[in-house]
Enzyme design. Structure first.
Site, PDB file in Angstrom:
ATOM      1  N   ASP A  55       0.814  -1.220   0.000  1.00 16.02           N
ATOM      2  CA  ASP A  55       0.000   0.000   0.000  1.00 16.02           C
ATOM      3  C   ASP A  55       0.848   1.271   0.000  1.00 16.02           C
ATOM      4  O   ASP A  55       0.318   2.368  -0.147  1.00 16.02           O
ATOM      5  CB  ASP A  55      -0.975   0.008   1.188  1.00 16.02           C
ATOM      6  CG  ASP A  55      -2.212  -0.849   0.905  1.00 16.02           C
ATOM      7  OD1 ASP A  55      -2.243  -1.469  -0.176  1.00 16.02           O
ATOM      8  OD2 ASP A  55      -3.123  -0.900   1.742  1.00 16.02           O
ATOM      9  N   ASP A  79     -13.811  36.131 -33.550  1.00 11.47           N
ATOM     10  CA  ASP A  79     -13.111  34.877 -33.795  1.00 11.47           C
ATOM     11  C   ASP A  79     -13.734  33.725 -32.995  1.00 11.47           C
ATOM     12  O   ASP A  79     -13.546  32.559 -33.315  1.00 11.47           O
ATOM     13  CB  ASP A  79     -11.640  35.045 -33.402  1.00 11.47           C
ATOM     14  CG  ASP A  79     -10.805  33.884 -33.882  1.00 11.47           C
ATOM     15  OD1 ASP A  79     -10.998  33.488 -35.051  1.00 11.47           O
ATOM     16  OD2 ASP A  79      -9.983  33.362 -33.106  1.00 11.47           O
ATOM     17  N   GLY A 103     -11.348  27.979 -36.468  1.00  6.13           N
ATOM     18  CA  GLY A 103     -12.455  28.418 -37.315  1.00  6.13           C
ATOM     19  C   GLY A 103     -12.280  28.235 -38.804  1.00  6.13           C
ATOM     20  O   GLY A 103     -13.082  27.559 -39.454  1.00  6.13           O
ATOM     21  N   LEU A 104     -11.207  28.803 -39.372  1.00 11.54           N
ATOM     22  CA  LEU A 104     -11.037  28.761 -40.821  1.00 11.54           C
ATOM     23  C   LEU A 104     -10.921  27.317 -41.305  1.00 11.54           C
ATOM     24  O   LEU A 104     -11.527  26.918 -42.291  1.00 11.54           O
ATOM     25  CB  LEU A 104      -9.787  29.564 -41.218  1.00 11.54           C
ATOM     26  CG  LEU A 104      -9.452  29.510 -42.706  1.00 11.54           C
ATOM     27  CD1 LEU A 104     -10.580  30.120 -43.533  1.00 11.54           C
ATOM     28  CD2 LEU A 104      -8.135  30.231 -42.990  1.00 11.54           C
TER      29      LEU A 104
END
Lengths: 518, 429
Positions: A36, A280, A415-416
């Site tokens: 442990d 944007d 995005g683009l």
């Protein structure tokens, strides 16, 4: 029994260990079998701590079971106190030691140690890590900031506060504390003590001196804060300042608790609101996002996603059962049903069913999202070494909102590129099988895999047998970019079965699109 | 109960009288060996029957670095099971059914016992038998214990292989001598050894574990057994019970170890010394060259090894003989004297050996000795580095191809890298 591939939380003794490791002068004696001690490397490797955690394990073995494991515990206890000279000793049992019932509390008491000993009851087969941390912190607070004999004194608002909740191994706790302290101090409020992270038992004793408490992580400090309120009359603010709106609410709540006028509140703002408003970010509108994590981070993320980034929530859930009510309420606000589960497979099924474009989750959801090829960002524990970064990266306060904007938007296709993918489907480099080009490129899998989730997830989504796709419709479907294709397929099939169409044609596809307006 | 408070290191504490210690053991339990076993045997699935701690261990120690669904999981015992509200065997059957439905490619289901399942004496043998009846013969089912109370780290592999031995087919009647190599090796190492044995005319050669559960090697009185790993006490016993004859040798680490190991097989199969020299010559030369290049950097370095995998004596022998290091202490979780006799013959008589651990006392000894390099686990490595002591985390010795001639240089490199890194870094923490 529960089949578990990954677990969201460790056992409760790991929570106790996190409290001990957060503090100074607190040692934890854990009755546990050999092995442990793996928990040490959570601290030394994941958090890159430079000292051994203040935990002594009895590490009993099978041959000890025949003799006297209680004697082993007592020896370890005596030696640990002698060697480390702590101000306080926590004693507890791990899951296996719980079965042999040696009663660590009683054994430690019998040793008549010259330091305070706090016995922890950690029901391993019932409770988990965060509960263990909350219980341990509560026991420590009770022990060192004892309740006064009479009823709790009434308190007037004042400008001295405690910050409660940050711990070792917490998701970004290190930087959240810095950020929140800065924020609170900018209001003219003094921080009396921060606990448990960095606190000694003397700091716990000073907790009642503050006028009010700030609870950053209710999972860990909620119970202790309630107790301080009942017994020392300290009110507390439990508005985790994660996100721009929540930070505003937090400032307001803290100001009210401190009795500060509105005019004094500084107008400091994060960049998130402007970044999110700038054109944007328009393409982020309505992106479908699935959120899962601990309750605090999940609820905060849901609010940021919908109100600050303009996403649409398609799933919200938590593994923190103790806070199910809060998460259900947050989900209801978004018109969805909360998923309360610690079963990683159930979460996976929910993600597949929801068909999100972004997953905000834990390290586990990262596994699922990778398999389903969905962009993903980590917002909550459990986390791994890369989420204990060297750089300043809070989630809370002003800077936290900046960090969140960057890290959540980053995995999405920009995005683009997204536009171009919609227009030109057959580019040999920029196509469905390729990663967004701003991310590191993985080697494309052989045979140009279909990125649709239905395929990636194997048999988890079954097309109803009665429904068939005509070839031209199937081809048209493939012209929809992968990140919305799964949803389009879903909608079309739903539309078809609702309107009794047996074979989905091109017409059906566009009828469905018009029907759902997407 | 614990070791002596003061230790006289000059009195010569060779393997004849190792320091035996009881106290905190800073080691992994046997479950951890599933991390490499599940990759070695691709059609096997390891289902741990244990607690949340076991599941947490698996994902902390390895899982979170693996970004795909692994071929291991945990059936977590909960309150209902312990309270007797649910029949544990029924519950386990349900878990197995769900698992097999999810992963139809599984051909070998391995039920792995843990501390909780051992303490409550859950009969996994019976459970395994039942799964065999339900899903056999398509899916085989085995069980073994990887619990911390019974096993340390690599002993988990030992128990697994010992359980696998009963599944091995009997060697065909009238079979000639065959060689069985036991111990999970990296695929590339296995292939290298296979080629060497072939060139020596030794064969047929089987490897345990094989890469698929459907390709188990056979065993019988004509089988000669070569252990590739020093932690296989139970496996060797099980194979010997089935007639295999164990060829004792040092382990194949470094040029010297690999040659001695191959020689044990060559002698058993009557390979001409000339042929042996010719076949092993190029490999030996390459290994000597690769290790020799690093020797100047490591010669005279004082190395302290904490217990972890039982590989420590073999590593110490390699460091001492081939790299010229001084060995300060060899810690090992378990000392199999018989299997390691070959290693200790090659080590100085007074080398200090400790079996078991009392970690705080061992750290006291280590700090007092001021070694140049400490081989230790991940729970100790960063804290020791922060104290200014160079470390090499030991788990890499199990997770890296280190056996054989071609890897001798890589093995030496593992110990050189901490020094090289310290030399490069001009920032102090």
């Amino acid at each position: 029994m529960q089949l578990t591939v990954w677990t969201y939380e460790g056992p409760p003794h790991v929570g106790a260990m996190r409290i001990a490791a957060s503090m100074r002068g607190v040692h934890f004696l854990l009755h546990a079998p050999q092995g442990d001690t793996y928990a040490d490397l959570l601290f030394t490797m994941i958090e890159r701590r430079s000292t051994r955690p203040p935990v002594t394990y009895t590490t009993f073995q099978a041959r000890d079971l025949g003799s006297d494991t209680a004697e082993i515990f007592k020896t370890a206890c005596r030696e640990a106190v002698e060697r480390f000279r702590p101000d306080a000793l926590l004693v507890g049992a791990s899951c296996t030691a719980e079965l042999i019932q040696d009663n660590p509390g009683g054994l430690a008491a019998a040793l008549n140690l010259d330091i305070p000993v706090i016995n922890l009851e950690l029901p391993s087969y019932q409770k988990k890590e965060n509960w263990g941390a909350a219980e341990t912190f509560y026991r420590l607070v009770r022990a060192f900031a004892p309740a006064p004999a009479g009823p709790a004194p009434a308190r007037a608002p004042g400008r001295l506060c405690n910050i409660l909740g940050p711990t070792s191994l917490g998701f970004r706790h290190r930087d959240d504390v810095t950020e929140v302290r800065k924020l609170v101090e900018s209001l003219g409020i003094t921080v009396n003590a921060v606990a448990p992270l960095g606190a000694g038992v003397a700091d716990l004793a000073r907790l009642p001196e503050a006028d009010f408490n700030i609870v950053l992580y209710p999972e860990i400090a909620g119970v202790a804060a309630e107790w301080l309120k009942r017994n020392h009359g300290q009110p507390f603010v439990a508005v985790p300042p994660i996100g721009a709106l929540a930070t505003g609410d937090f400032v307001e709540a803290v100001a009210a608790a401190a009795g500060i006028d509105g005019q004094d509140v500084p107008a400091a703002r994060s960049r998130l609101p402007w970044y999110s408003r700038s054109v944007d970010s328009t393409y982020l509108t309505g992106k479908r996002v699935f959120i899962f994590g601990d309750a605090t981070h999940a609820v905060a993320a849901a609010r940021i996603a919908s109100r600050e980034l303009g996403f649409t929530l398609c799933g919200l859930g938590t593994y923190s059962r103790e806070f199910a009510r809060e998460v259900r309420a947050a989900a209801a606000e978004h018109g969805i049903e909360a998923l309360i589960s610690d079963d990683h497979l159930a979460v996976e099924e929910a993600i597949v069913a929801a068909q999100p474009e972004l997953v905000l989750g834990t390290q586990m959801e990262r596994h699922v999202a990778k398999r389903l090829r969905i962009p993903c960002a980590v917002i909550s524990s459990p986390v791994h070494v890369q989420d204990f970064p060297a750089r300043y990266s809070p989630q809370m306060g002003i800077e936290g909102a900046n960090v969140i904007f960057d890290s959540w938007v980053h995995p999405l296709m920009m995005g683009l590129e997204e536009h171009l993918l919609h227009m030109f489907r057959e580019d040999f480099e920029f196509n469905d099988a390729a990663q967004p080009s701003h991310l590191p490129q993985a080697t494309p899998a052989a045979g140009a895999p279909d990125r649709e989730m239905a395929t990636a997830a194997g048999p988890l989504i079954e097309v109803p047998k009665a429904l068939a796709w005509a070839d031209d419709a199937e081809r048209e479907l493939k012209k929809i970019p992968f990140f919305v294709r799964g949803k389009a397929r879903r909608n079309t099939e739903r539309f078809a079965s609702e309107t009794g169409v047996r074979t989905i044609t091109l017409e059906t596809l566009y009828d469905a699109k018009a029907h759902f307006s997407r | 109960m614990t070791g002596p408070a003061t230790i006289n290191t000059t009195s010569g504490c060779g393997p004849a009288q190792p320091l035996r210690q009881r106290g905190q053991h800073e080691v992994f339990c046997g479950l951890t060996s599933i991390i490499w076993l599940h990759r070695k045997m691709q059609d096997a699935f390891f289902l741990i029957v244990g607690s949340r701690t076991c599941a947490h261990l698996m994902q902390s120690a390895a899982g979170v670095m693996i970004f795909a669904e692994p071929r291991f999981a945990t059936a977590i015992i909960d309150e209902r099971d312990l309270a007797g509200m649910a029949d544990m065997h029924d519950e386990l059957d349900k878990v197995v059914a769900r698992l097999l439905a999810r992963r139809p490619d599984i051909r070998l289901l391995v039920l792995v016992g843990s501390c909780p399942s051992e303490v409550i004496k859950l009969d996994l043998a019976k459970a395994a038998e039942r799964q065999c009846a339900l899903y056999g013969p398509r899916v085989r089912c085995l069980h073994y214990s990887g619990s911390g109370i019974e096993t340390t780290f690599t002993q988990g592999e030992d128990n697994f292989l010992a359980a696998l031995v009963q599944e091995l087919p009997e060697e065909p009647a009238g079979a000639g001598p065959s060689l069985l190599v036991a111990g999970a090796l990296a695929d590339v190492v296995e292939d290298q050894f296979r080629r060497i044995f072939e060139a020596l005319g030794i064969g047929p050669v089987g490897f345990l574990p094989p890469r698929a559960s459907t390709a188990l090697p056979h065993v019988g009185p004509n089988t000669r057994l070569l252990l590739a790993q020093p932690f296989l006490g139970e496996t060797a016993k099980a194979l010997e019970r089935r007639g295999a004859r164990h060829l004792l040798a040092p382990f194949p680490l470094g040029e010297e170890g690999t040659t001695a190991w191959l020689k044990a097989a060559a002698d058993a199969f009557g390979v001409e010394p000339g042929r042996f020299a010719a076949i092993t010559g190029p490999g030996r030369a390459r290994a000597k060259l690769a290790v020799g290049n690093l020797r100047t950097e490591l010669e005279g370095k004082r190395v302290f090894l904490f217990p972890d995998s039982q590989i420590e004596p073999s590593v110490a022998r390699f460091l001492h003989r081939e790299l010229g290091c001084d060995i300060v202490e060899i810690g090992t979780p378990f000392l199999h004297r018989h299997h390691l006799a070959g290693e200790f013959e090659l080590l100085p008589d007074n080398v200090f050996v400790s079996e078991g651990q009392d970690v705080d006392r061992q750290l006291d000894r280590c700090r007092a000795q001021k070694p140049d390099l400490v081989v230790c686990g991940m729970g100790l490595a960063n804290p020791l580095e922060a104290e200014g002591i160079a470390t090499k985390w030991s788990i890499e010795l199990v997770f890296t191809p280190v056996q054989g001639y071609e890897q001798a240089g890589d093995l030496a490199e593992l110990f050189m890298r901490p020094f090289a890194r310290r030399q490069r870094l001009k920032v102090s923490a």
